[in-house]
Scaffold this active site. Sequence first.
Site, PDB file in Angstrom:
ATOM      1  N   GLU A  58       5.911  36.212 -57.898  1.00 57.30           N
ATOM      2  CA  GLU A  58       6.971  35.298 -58.746  1.00 57.30           C
ATOM      3  C   GLU A  58       6.623  34.072 -58.136  1.00 57.30           C
ATOM      4  O   GLU A  58       6.799  33.745 -56.914  1.00 57.30           O
ATOM      5  CB  GLU A  58       8.198  35.824 -58.512  1.00 57.30           C
ATOM      6  N   GLU A  83       8.189  30.303 -52.804  1.00 60.75           N
ATOM      7  CA  GLU A  83       9.079  29.156 -52.982  1.00 60.75           C
ATOM      8  C   GLU A  83       8.856  28.198 -51.853  1.00 60.75           C
ATOM      9  O   GLU A  83       8.637  28.533 -50.766  1.00 60.75           O
ATOM     10  CB  GLU A  83      10.685  29.784 -53.276  1.00 60.75           C
ATOM     11  N   ASP A 110       3.401  26.057 -50.743  1.00 62.07           N
ATOM     12  CA  ASP A 110       2.779  25.653 -52.108  1.00 62.07           C
ATOM     13  C   ASP A 110       2.143  27.030 -52.655  1.00 62.07           C
ATOM     14  O   ASP A 110       1.091  27.256 -52.166  1.00 62.07           O
ATOM     15  CB  ASP A 110       1.946  24.470 -51.875  1.00 62.07           C
ATOM     16  N   ASP A 133       8.913  23.568 -63.304  1.00 60.90           N
ATOM     17  CA  ASP A 133       9.214  22.497 -63.493  1.00 60.90           C
ATOM     18  C   ASP A 133       8.170  22.077 -64.776  1.00 60.90           C
ATOM     19  O   ASP A 133       7.038  21.896 -64.812  1.00 60.90           O
ATOM     20  CB  ASP A 133       8.886  21.372 -62.283  1.00 60.90           C
ATOM     21  N   LYS A 137       7.590  14.063 -68.893  1.00 59.25           N
ATOM     22  CA  LYS A 137       6.877  12.588 -69.422  1.00 59.25           C
ATOM     23  C   LYS A 137       5.451  12.934 -69.020  1.00 59.25           C
ATOM     24  O   LYS A 137       4.552  13.385 -68.475  1.00 59.25           O
ATOM     25  CB  LYS A 137       7.268  11.772 -68.107  1.00 59.25           C
ATOM     26  N   ASP A 169      11.964  27.054 -70.974  1.00 55.08           N
ATOM     27  CA  ASP A 169      12.837  26.476 -71.938  1.00 55.08           C
ATOM     28  C   ASP A 169      12.466  24.869 -72.361  1.00 55.08           C
ATOM     29  O   ASP A 169      13.471  24.275 -73.118  1.00 55.08           O
ATOM     30  CB  ASP A 169      14.333  26.404 -71.548  1.00 55.08           C
ATOM     31  N   PHE A 206      20.233  28.806 -65.097  1.00 61.51           N
ATOM     32  CA  PHE A 206      19.416  27.769 -65.359  1.00 61.51           C
ATOM     33  C   PHE A 206      19.022  27.854 -66.838  1.00 61.51           C
ATOM     34  O   PHE A 206      19.020  27.131 -67.552  1.00 61.51           O
ATOM     35  CB  PHE A 206      18.279  27.756 -64.484  1.00 61.51           C
ATOM     36  N   GLU A 207      18.856  29.114 -67.199  1.00 58.30           N
ATOM     37  CA  GLU A 207      18.481  29.531 -68.742  1.00 58.30           C
ATOM     38  C   GLU A 207      19.475  29.281 -69.683  1.00 58.30           C
ATOM     39  O   GLU A 207      19.468  28.764 -70.632  1.00 58.30           O
ATOM     40  CB  GLU A 207      18.004  31.047 -68.675  1.00 58.30           C
TER      41      GLU A 207
END
Length: 233
Positions: A58, A83, A110, A133, A137, A169, A206-207
């Site tokens: 993940e 993470e 990373d 993320d 923009k 999302d 978060f969702e």
Amino acid sequence: MSNKFNSRGKSYVLRAGRATPAQIRSYNSLAGQFLVPYEKSEINIRNIFVNDYPVIVEIGFGMGAATAEIAANFPHNNYLGIEVHKPGIGKLLWEIEHRQLSNVKIIEHDAVEVFENMIPHCSLDGIHIFFPDPWPKKRHHKRRLIQRPFTNTLAAKLKPGGYLYMVTDWEDYGSWALAELSMTEGLINSCDGFAAPQEWRPRTRFEVKGLEKNHKVKELFFLHSTALTSIVQ
């Protein structure tokens, strides 16, 4: 490949946020047991988990709630989470301890470098990328994780029959990812466009917040190309 991607900037930002005392304690007491040190050489994933169960990676597990729940529900799968956010790592370590999970390991680094340097080719049964993320923009689109050539790297790490499951999302990012993954050698879309929600994936806090803002959740479920080729034959 790594130079080309990294020249665009990281696909994440280390956001400010204090770890709770419980997260700090979990990190300090459990990191040595459950964290896999970053290396610039391939690792033997079987040696990390000491079994032959399927391995799912993940990327960016956030606070780790969904990771812990999935791992608890599927004890005969191994989950390797990547993470960079220490409070999230501390929270997942807390979950590991309190749920008594033995099938979760963590790499604090990373994800791009981990995949390029540590993960062997044809070694993964699945890849989860939940709510990366979106870099909304336009001038920041080059920072998005899901784009070639990195998606080529992801595909190369999957076993025949392996899958890549992404959820976002951010509708624009969903369309972007659908295009990038569709053009990635070694991957075939399991659906005609976006996928239906997988019943086994828990909904995250978060969702829920995104849905409250009327965000449209987009799901993509791609398979290693040999999975569908063998069915056709």
